[in-house]
Design a protein around this motif. Sequence first.
Motif, PDB file in Angstrom:
ATOM      1  N   LEU A  12       0.748  -1.219  -0.321  1.00 17.03           N
ATOM      2  CA  LEU A  12      -0.138  -0.127  -0.540  1.00 17.03           C
ATOM      3  C   LEU A  12       1.189   1.712  -0.086  1.00 17.03           C
ATOM      4  CD1 LEU A  12      -2.779   0.904  -0.034  1.00 17.03           C
ATOM      5  CD2 LEU A  12      -2.393   0.895   1.922  1.00 17.03           C
ATOM      6  N   ALA A  13       1.546   1.233   0.436  1.00 17.79           N
ATOM      7  CA  ALA A  13       2.626   2.477   0.885  1.00 17.79           C
ATOM      8  C   ALA A  13       3.625   2.794  -0.523  1.00 17.79           C
ATOM      9  CB  ALA A  13       4.308   2.071   2.025  1.00 17.79           C
ATOM     10  N   ALA A  14       3.831   2.222  -1.469  1.00 19.94           N
ATOM     11  CA  ALA A  14       4.473   1.658  -2.290  1.00 19.94           C
ATOM     12  C   ALA A  14       3.578   2.182  -3.699  1.00 19.94           C
ATOM     13  CB  ALA A  14       4.769   0.090  -2.925  1.00 19.94           C
ATOM     14  N   GLN A  15       1.999   2.600  -3.844  1.00 20.70           N
ATOM     15  CA  GLN A  15       1.248   3.172  -4.368  1.00 20.70           C
ATOM     16  C   GLN A  15       1.417   4.708  -4.316  1.00 20.70           C
ATOM     17  OE1 GLN A  15      -2.310   0.938  -3.345  1.00 20.70           O
ATOM     18  NE2 GLN A  15      -1.824  -1.177  -4.246  1.00 20.70           N
ATOM     19  N   PRO A  16       1.583   5.853  -4.910  1.00 24.85           N
ATOM     20  CA  PRO A  16       1.376   7.632  -4.901  1.00 24.85           C
ATOM     21  C   PRO A  16       0.160   7.438  -4.256  1.00 24.85           C
ATOM     22  CG  PRO A  16       2.830   6.734  -6.313  1.00 24.85           C
ATOM     23  CD  PRO A  16       2.712   4.830  -6.548  1.00 24.85           C
ATOM     24  N   PHE A  17      -0.642   6.954  -5.111  1.00 20.09           N
ATOM     25  CA  PHE A  17      -2.105   7.478  -4.557  1.00 20.09           C
ATOM     26  C   PHE A  17      -3.026   7.258  -3.881  1.00 20.09           C
ATOM     27  CE2 PHE A  17      -6.634   7.275  -5.761  1.00 20.09           C
ATOM     28  CZ  PHE A  17      -6.873   9.145  -6.294  1.00 20.09           C
ATOM     29  N   SER A  18      -2.329   6.213  -3.398  1.00 25.20           N
ATOM     30  CA  SER A  18      -2.734   5.818  -1.849  1.00 25.20           C
ATOM     31  C   SER A  18      -2.139   6.694  -0.816  1.00 25.20           C
ATOM     32  CB  SER A  18      -2.462   4.315  -1.836  1.00 25.20           C
ATOM     33  OG  SER A  18      -3.280   3.510  -2.392  1.00 25.20           O
ATOM     34  N   ARG A  19      -0.976   7.070  -0.642  1.00 25.24           N
ATOM     35  CA  ARG A  19       0.315   7.790  -0.079  1.00 25.24           C
ATOM     36  C   ARG A  19      -0.695   9.040   0.530  1.00 25.24           C
ATOM     37  NH1 ARG A  19       4.224   5.395  -2.729  1.00 25.24           N
ATOM     38  NH2 ARG A  19       4.403   7.971  -2.801  1.00 25.24           N
ATOM     39  N   LEU A  20      -1.170   9.874  -1.192  1.00 24.30           N
ATOM     40  CA  LEU A  20      -1.796  10.776  -1.417  1.00 24.30           C
ATOM     41  C   LEU A  20      -3.006  10.597  -0.450  1.00 24.30           C
ATOM     42  CD1 LEU A  20      -2.336  13.942  -3.015  1.00 24.30           C
ATOM     43  CD2 LEU A  20      -3.370  12.445  -4.651  1.00 24.30           C
ATOM     44  N   LEU A  21      -4.146   9.270  -0.948  1.00 26.23           N
ATOM     45  CA  LEU A  21      -4.940   9.893   0.139  1.00 26.23           C
ATOM     46  C   LEU A  21      -5.214   9.490   1.982  1.00 26.23           C
ATOM     47  CD1 LEU A  21      -7.326   7.685  -2.362  1.00 26.23           C
ATOM     48  CD2 LEU A  21      -7.666  10.331  -2.007  1.00 26.23           C
ATOM     49  N   GLY A  22      -4.017   9.416   2.149  1.00 30.69           N
ATOM     50  CA  GLY A  22      -3.646   8.710   3.557  1.00 30.69           C
ATOM     51  C   GLY A  22      -3.995   7.731   3.736  1.00 30.69           C
ATOM     52  N   ALA A  23      -4.380   6.984   2.602  1.00 35.97           N
ATOM     53  CA  ALA A  23      -5.176   5.203   2.692  1.00 35.97           C
ATOM     54  C   ALA A  23      -4.516   4.707   3.768  1.00 35.97           C
ATOM     55  CB  ALA A  23      -5.188   4.643   1.477  1.00 35.97           C
ATOM     56  N   GLU A  24      -4.639   4.250   4.610  1.00 34.47           N
ATOM     57  CA  GLU A  24      -4.208   3.360   5.912  1.00 34.47           C
ATOM     58  C   GLU A  24      -4.326   1.621   5.554  1.00 34.47           C
ATOM     59  OE1 GLU A  24      -3.345   5.353   9.599  1.00 34.47           O
ATOM     60  OE2 GLU A  24      -5.277   5.811   9.064  1.00 34.47           O
ATOM     61  N   LEU A  25      -3.770   0.083   6.031  1.00 35.35           N
ATOM     62  CA  LEU A  25      -4.730  -0.797   5.630  1.00 35.35           C
ATOM     63  C   LEU A  25      -4.263  -0.949   6.974  1.00 35.35           C
ATOM     64  CD1 LEU A  25      -4.976  -2.991   4.100  1.00 35.35           C
ATOM     65  CD2 LEU A  25      -2.896  -4.082   4.023  1.00 35.35           C
ATOM     66  N   ILE A  26      -5.729  -1.238   7.454  1.00 33.29           N
ATOM     67  CA  ILE A  26      -5.546  -1.659   9.802  1.00 33.29           C
ATOM     68  C   ILE A  26      -5.979  -3.031   9.868  1.00 33.29           C
ATOM     69  CG2 ILE A  26      -6.152   0.948   9.532  1.00 33.29           C
ATOM     70  CD1 ILE A  26      -9.355  -0.122  10.390  1.00 33.29           C
ATOM     71  N   ALA A  27      -6.452  -3.396   8.936  1.00 35.60           N
ATOM     72  CA  ALA A  27      -6.173  -5.340   9.249  1.00 35.60           C
ATOM     73  C   ALA A  27      -6.363  -6.070   7.671  1.00 35.60           C
ATOM     74  CB  ALA A  27      -8.016  -5.710   9.603  1.00 35.60           C
ATOM     75  N   PHE A  28      -6.082  -7.413   8.054  1.00 40.57           N
ATOM     76  CA  PHE A  28      -5.236  -8.203   6.898  1.00 40.57           C
ATOM     77  C   PHE A  28      -4.876  -9.203   7.097  1.00 40.57           C
ATOM     78  CE2 PHE A  28      -2.551  -9.358   3.483  1.00 40.57           C
ATOM     79  CZ  PHE A  28      -2.874  -9.969   2.261  1.00 40.57           C
ATOM     80  N   ALA A  29      -6.216 -10.165   6.289  1.00 43.32           N
ATOM     81  CA  ALA A  29      -6.151 -12.002   7.029  1.00 43.32           C
ATOM     82  C   ALA A  29      -6.188 -12.827   5.740  1.00 43.32           C
ATOM     83  CB  ALA A  29      -6.594 -12.489   7.811  1.00 43.32           C
ATOM     84  N   PRO A  30      -6.123 -13.804   6.271  1.00 42.66           N
ATOM     85  CA  PRO A  30      -6.643 -14.529   4.901  1.00 42.66           C
ATOM     86  C   PRO A  30      -8.805 -14.878   4.574  1.00 42.66           C
ATOM     87  CG  PRO A  30      -4.995 -16.072   6.030  1.00 42.66           C
ATOM     88  CD  PRO A  30      -5.788 -14.553   7.007  1.00 42.66           C
ATOM     89  N   GLY A  31      -8.915 -13.410   3.069  1.00 46.40           N
ATOM     90  CA  GLY A  31      -9.864 -13.872   2.879  1.00 46.40           C
ATOM     91  C   GLY A  31     -10.920 -12.236   2.801  1.00 46.40           C
ATOM     92  N   MET A  32      -9.595 -11.573   3.655  1.00 46.66           N
ATOM     93  CA  MET A  32     -10.471 -10.236   4.102  1.00 46.66           C
ATOM     94  C   MET A  32      -9.160  -8.896   4.856  1.00 46.66           C
ATOM     95  SD  MET A  32      -9.224  -8.823   7.502  1.00 46.66           S
ATOM     96  CE  MET A  32     -10.466  -7.774   7.633  1.00 46.66           C
ATOM     97  N   ALA A  33      -9.813  -7.704   3.787  1.00 47.21           N
ATOM     98  CA  ALA A  33      -8.950  -6.737   4.029  1.00 47.21           C
ATOM     99  C   ALA A  33     -10.151  -5.123   4.480  1.00 47.21           C
ATOM    100  CB  ALA A  33      -7.871  -5.947   2.766  1.00 47.21           C
ATOM    101  N   GLU A  34      -8.984  -4.930   5.080  1.00 48.31           N
ATOM    102  CA  GLU A  34      -9.652  -3.421   5.593  1.00 48.31           C
ATOM    103  C   GLU A  34      -8.894  -1.919   5.602  1.00 48.31           C
ATOM    104  OE1 GLU A  34     -11.699  -1.789   9.814  1.00 48.31           O
ATOM    105  OE2 GLU A  34     -11.323  -3.426   9.777  1.00 48.31           O
ATOM    106  N   LEU A  35      -9.942  -1.426   4.563  1.00 53.12           N
ATOM    107  CA  LEU A  35      -8.043  -0.188   4.593  1.00 53.12           C
ATOM    108  C   LEU A  35      -9.234   1.195   5.111  1.00 53.12           C
ATOM    109  CD1 LEU A  35      -6.746  -1.098   1.999  1.00 53.12           C
ATOM    110  CD2 LEU A  35      -8.170   0.804   0.902  1.00 53.12           C
TER     111      LEU A  35
END
Length: 138
Positions: A12-35
């Motif tokens: 996520l941190a390697a994505q310039p647009f995601s950095r611009l928006l201030g996106a954070e990945l707060i959960a990540f497990a098999p079959g799910m993710a939360e931004l």
Amino acid sequence: MTISLDQARAVLAAQPFSRLLGAELIAFAPGMAELRIPLRDDLLQQFGYVHGGVLAYAADNAITFAAGSVLGPAVLTRGLAIDYVRPGTPDVLRAVASVLTHTDRQAVCRVELYTGVGADETLCAAAQGTVNTSRRVG
């Protein structure tokens, strides 16, 4: 291939647009993710609601991370359909994605997007999309 939360955060941190928006990945497990995206004035539209493009970005990236949790890191969204349920109010945006079904090369995912905090959190959009593995890495 199992990917850790820290490895997913690095993607996520390697994505310039995601950095611009201030996106954070707060959960990540098999079959799910939360931004999570802290909402600033420049992410709103003229009526003070979250811009639909920000919601679509969050839906797209959340399903891609959820799919990547079962397919591996080299994935791309193939298609996405989003329904805007009600206007998203400022403060914070949360996108919670899960894999509905998958093969070795494709995952179908669902995501719900919420704005607000705690008891004031409200569903503002829902989406479903398909994510495929990609031969391109890096």
